[in-house]
Scaffold this motif. Structure first.
Motif, short mmCIF file in Angstrom:
data_model
loop_
_atom_site.label_atom_id
_atom_site.label_comp_id
_atom_site.label_asym_id
_atom_site.label_seq_id
_atom_site.Cartn_x
_atom_site.Cartn_y
_atom_site.Cartn_z
N HIS A 1 1.75 6.83 -8.84
CA HIS A 1 0.62 7.74 -8.76
C HIS A 1 -0.47 7.41 -9.79
O HIS A 1 -1.57 7.96 -9.71
CB HIS A 1 1.09 9.18 -8.97
N GLU B 1 0.83 -1.20 0.00
CA GLU B 1 0.00 0.00 0.00
C GLU B 1 0.86 1.25 0.00
O GLU B 1 0.58 2.23 -0.72
CB GLU B 1 -0.93 0.00 1.21
N GLU B 2 1.95 1.25 0.78
CA GLU B 2 2.84 2.41 0.80
C GLU B 2 3.51 2.62 -0.55
O GLU B 2 3.69 3.76 -1.00
CB GLU B 2 3.89 2.22 1.89
N ARG C 1 0.91 4.23 -2.85
CA ARG C 1 0.52 5.59 -2.48
C ARG C 1 1.68 6.58 -2.62
O ARG C 1 1.46 7.75 -2.94
CB ARG C 1 0.01 5.61 -1.04
#
Length: 291
Positions: free
Chosen positions: A193, A185-186, A189
């Motif tokens: 993009h 997830e990091e 994010r």
């Protein structure tokens, strides 16, 4: 043209038996010619009733560094056909339906015939007058082996297309060029993009952002790891990003036959071997021999 027409009218077939023609056609078309690539066939059935099921989307993947991917929809008899380009040698085949909680079973057919050929070679006869010719061939073979044995044992592999089925991606990320994060997830994010991450009550979903029009594509993106579609985004988010070498993103609508995808997110591990990714119970993983 007139003479040819008269010839066919007088010398052409006047009658034939439909039963024999149909039987011969079925035997000839059992294995279609593989001109562009390897054809993989299978059948989709209902796990409870065992009956063939139609209109079920099935994915077939040959994972690897240069993976192969195809998608098909079952016909009225539950049959699916995949035309896989450059599927050479022994490898692994991963087959799954379009839903992770599928109630369907997918069986892959053996690509080889289990019937012996009806062709009978003529008896071999060797006469004394061929001894001299055989001796000359034997001597020539020994001379050839003595001087050109290295060239004789050289084999050339077929030229494989190293591009993915979607061609050059719009964006490519080599994760080692960026700060390494501990969660997928990091990674998404922080610097990928073009992919949006949503978390609704613990269930993750992904969307593709079109940078040209600054909008979100309508359909869900096709998400792959080493060419295998990932249907449960929670499993993707839980996967260790340190095992991923690169990520490629297609930020456009993509159509593959009847498959419509809102972009593509393709991950590649370092060895192209899925590196321990856990699939759903309904996923079929089997050893398979290609061309």
């Amino acid at each position: 043209d007139s003479a040819l027409e008269n010839l066919l009218l007088t010398q052409g077939w006047s009658r034939f038996k439909a039963d024999n023609t149909q039987q011969n056609a079925q035997s000839l078309l059992r294995f279609a010619p593989e001109r562009e690539g390897h054809i993989i066939t299978g059948k989709v059935t209902d796990k409870i009733s065992g009956l063939p099921t139609k209109n079920i989307r099935v994915y077939a993947s040959v994972p690897g560094k240069y993976y192969r991917f195809a998608s098909a929809v079952s016909d009225d008899g539950g049959n699916v056909f995949f035309d896989i380009k450059d599927a050479y040698g022994s490898g692994e085949l991963v087959v799954q339906t379009s839903k992770e909680d599928s109630i369907y079973r997918v069986e892959i057919n053996d690509p080889f015939s289990n019937e012996a050929s009806s062709f009978k070679p003529s008896p071999f006869y060797f006469t004394q007058d061929k001894l001299s010719q055989l001796s000359q061939h034997n001597l020539a073979m020994q001379v050839q082996n003595a001087y050109t044995i290295n060239q004789l044992n050289t084999f050339i592999s077929p030229a494989l297309d190293s591009n993915a089925f979607y061609g050059p991606p719009d964006v490519k990320y080599f994760l080692d060029d960026y700060t390494r994060f501990n969660t997928m997830e990091e990674v998404l994010r922080e610097y990928i993009h073009e992919i949006g991450v949503r978390n609704r009550q613990g269930n993750y979903s992904l969307t593709t952002i079109d940078p040209r029009n600054h909008n979100v594509l309508e359909n869900d993106p096709l998400v792959l790891v080493d060419g295998v579609p990932i249907l449960d985004m929670n499993k993707l988010i839980a996967y260790n990003p340190l095992k991923i070498k690169k990520a490629e993103v297609v930020t456009r609508k993509y159509y593959l036959n009847s498959l419509r995808a809102g972009g593509i997110l393709s991950y590649a591990t370092y060895k192209g071997d899925l590196d321990g990714f856990q699939f759903d119970p309904g996923t079929v993983e089997l050893s398979y021999d290609g061309l």
